[in-house]
Design an enzyme around this catalytic site. Structure first.
Site, PDB file in Angstrom:
ATOM      1  CG  ASP A   7      -1.622   1.237   1.361  1.00 12.98           C
ATOM      2  OD1 ASP A   7      -2.739   1.259   0.475  1.00 12.98           O
ATOM      3  OD2 ASP A   7      -1.863   2.099   2.420  1.00 12.98           O
ATOM      4  CD  GLU A  63      -2.312   2.225  -3.521  1.00 13.75           C
ATOM      5  OE1 GLU A  63      -3.455   3.035  -3.744  1.00 13.75           O
ATOM      6  OE2 GLU A  63      -1.703   2.530  -2.632  1.00 13.75           O
TER       7      GLU A  63
END
Ligand code: GLC
Length: 636
Positions: A279, A321
């Site tokens: 992330d 990401e």
């Protein structure tokens, strides 16, 4: 010297461990020297580097020992098929466990639902322990080793992954590594003044450095969390918080943080994860005077994470990401000698955002132009192709490309926002997210609502309903045929519209991304016969998935090529399989039927639309209906 000393220590440790697995010995032997180098590159002069590296070596060995026999077997099988995630057989769906079906057991009970649709790869949105009520949809982790009790225990999660694996399904899990919750044990200790843990974060006693850093930092949530630093009243200190005030940025300049986070990741890998979604990786390193996205140190960090993963659990793959400019995204696959040694998968974010731009303008010029300017990615890496996800749609297209098309970048974005959000004159029912003073914004809204279905159904306008459904089908048809992992956003398979009830919840009402994070409507999904519109979306998607899986040409072999058809309403691309089989994807972004030329296929050739089985002879100009998508294959 460094290398020799560390290697001899490694071999002592390996001997003591009693590990006999020759594959592991080979992996660690081959990769350890690279690990030493990469570590040195980041921490050459750091006072804790030796101690931290020693700890890392211990963690690698112990995490391999904890890996189960079946996981080790799977690791070896996957090493024989290293880009398994790029197969045409992989079809993903992302979902929030609780919003989809309550808890881990609830997901288990729906395996037949996924199978029926053809989905075999689940991205389970963050499910670890978080503070309540505010946790940014799970992205503020309080404890990486415990699950959110609402969803079940870690054992339930392991049972779920085992069951999914038995059903030939894969699990994607978020690893939130840029920041943790301010209630994480490390943060709690830091708040209490523990110097060791203060150094896990970016603490400042005055505004001098924060002010300097702010000069080169982007704001992520300027409306709801302005500024990148939070003042801690009690401690009279500032702490770095790029996202929300309760998400504290981890300080990767401290090697102990890196080592502890690697151990955490490997701990989760051993719970049955197939793919990690790393992330917000672009922000993992920050420095005064340097733009805080995509710094070279971020890439070194990711290479270290990946390398440790490769040594311990080589069957696991990694998604970056990084929602950044395309030329930057590609770097997350690794550059130069590290090509393919960083992340295996990345989000095709620009492509996604530009398909929405193309729908709004009924014109694919910017989409095509942008795709031509994306550098080629390395072999054995792939994209996540998606139309919607849990986040807003950022309109971060390249201003220069917009200008080259003779348009004003801001005005063009404002037009697009108006198309989706100002419903008095359009069909879209989106909402502006994080609007800036000049009117620019990001975009929230469920796929069906953005495509016009919500309003069309409300007004019972049959024609507009048909068009909206076609837009949805076209989006799905594109993500399924580009090559890469198509990631369906849960709820989109039954055309769920905006979820307005989020405003009733205190912790959600200020974040309109919850508009497109609906509660699954099983009353629709389980009674599709009574919902013909939703049924047609579901059936169509199911059918396209079957066709994809039956045609190896849809695997990603780095063979995607965009074709300039001469018609600005169209997106045309070609996929070419090893056996010479070619498929052309043709999508019409216009409200009307239009023509596509036949030259790129070959006039007079017989083609079949794989989606409808229809055959026809290619003419100089050929018809394609409004928002239609064709997957054409040559018959001869
Ligand atoms: C990622 C997530 C987003 C979250 C952010 C902070 O961008 O997709 O939902 O707010 O990271 O963790």
């Amino acid at each position: 010297m460094q290398q020799a000393y560390k290697l001899s220590k490694l071999y002592t440790l390996l001997n003591e461990s009693g590990i006999k697995d020759t594959y592991f010995h080979t992996r660690i032997g081959a990769n350890f020297p690279i690990l030493v180098d990469l570590f040195e590159k980041l921490y050459a002069s750091h006072p804790y580097k030796e101690e931290a590296f020693q700890t890392l070596t211990n963690y690698i060995i112990s995490k391999f020992q904890e890996r189960s026999a079946s996981q080790r077997k799977n690791d070896i099988e996957r090493s024989k098929n290293i880009n398994w995630y790029a197969s045409e057989q992989i079809v993903g769906m992302m979902l929030y466990t609780d919003r989809f079906n309550k808890d881990f057991k609830g997901i288990q009970n729906k395996i037949s639902y996924f199978k029926n649709l053809g989905v075999n790869t689940l991205h389970l949105m963050p499910f670890l322990e978080v503070p309540e009520p505010e946790n940014d949809g799970g992205y503020a982790v309080k404890n990486y080793r415990e699950t959110n009790p609402k969803l079940g225990t870690m054992e339930d999660f392991e049972n779920l992954t085992q069951n999914l694996h038995k059903n030939d399904m894969n699990v994607i899990v978020d690893f939130v590594l840029n920041h943790c919750s301010d209630q994480h044990e490390w943060a709690v200790k830091a708040k209490a003044g523990d110097e060791r843990y203060k150094d896990y974060f970016y603490f400042f006693s005055d505004r001098y450095l924060p002010d300097e850093l702010e000069k080169t930092m982007l704001e992520i949530f300027p409306d709801t969390a302005p500024g990148n630093f939070t003042y801690l009243q009690e401690q009279q200190q500032w702490v770095m918080t790029l996202f929300h005030t309760y998400q504290w940025d981890l300080n990767y300049k401290n090697p102990r943080v890196l080592v502890d986070m690697i151990d955490t990741m490997l701990f989760l890998a051993n719970k049955g994860v197939d793919i990690f979604r790393l992330d917000a990786v672009a922000y993992m390193w920050k420095d005064v005077g340097r733009f805080n996205q995509n710094l070279p140190e971020v890439h070194t960090l990711l290479q270290i994470f990946k390398l440790c993963g490769q040594i311990v659990a080589p069957g696991v793959a990694y998604i970056a990401e990084a929602i950044v400019a395309p030329e930057e995204i590609v770097k997350y696959f690794g550059e130069g000698w590290a090509q393919g040694d960083e992340c295996d998968i990345a989000y095709n974010a620009t492509f996604m955002a530009l398909t929405w731009e193309a729908i709004a303008s009924q014109n694919t010029d910017l989409l095509r132009k942008s795709m031509h300017s994306v550098p080629k990615k390395p072999m054995n890496t792939t994209w996540i192709n998606y139309a919607r996800c849990h986040d807003d749609i950022g309109l971060g297209f390249d201003d220069n490309l917009i200008r080259e098309l003779g348009k004003d970048p801001l005005q063009h974005r404002l037009y697009m926002l108006s198309y989706y959000c100002d419903e008095h004159h359009t069909w879209g029912r989106g909402k502006r997210f994080m609007q800036e003073p000049n009117g620019n914004a990001r975009l929230s809204g469920a796929m069906a609502s953005l495509c016009g279905l919500e309003k069309a159904m409300e007004l019972n306008n049959e024609h507009e309903i048909q068009l909206a459904v076609k837009r949805i089908n076209m989006q799905h048809g594109i993500i399924l045929s580009l090559g890469g992992i198509p990631m369906i956003y849960s709820g989109d398979e039954i055309a769920l519209t905006n979820f307005y009830e989020y405003t009733h919840e205190e912790d959600k009402k200020h974040d309109n991304r919850w508009l497109h994070r609906p509660l699954m409507k099983w009353e629709i999904a389980e009674h599709l016969d009574q919902y013909p519109i939703q049924r047609s979306v579901f059936d169509n998607l199911q059918h396209m998935i079957t066709v994809r899986k039956n045609n190896a040409v849809f695997a990603d072999r780095n063979d995607l090529r965009f074709i300039e058809s001469g018609n600005s309403h169209l997106l045309v691309y070609e996929k070419r399989a090893d056996n010479g089989k070619v498929v052309w994807g043709i999508a019409n972004f216009s409200h009307y039927e239009t023509l596509f030329p036949g030259w790129f296929i070959g006039m007079g050739r017989q083609v079949q639309n794989l989606l409808t089985q229809e055959k026809f002879i290619v003419q100089e100009q050929n018809f394609i209906g409004a928002y239609d998508i064709l997957w054409l294959a040559v018959e001869d």
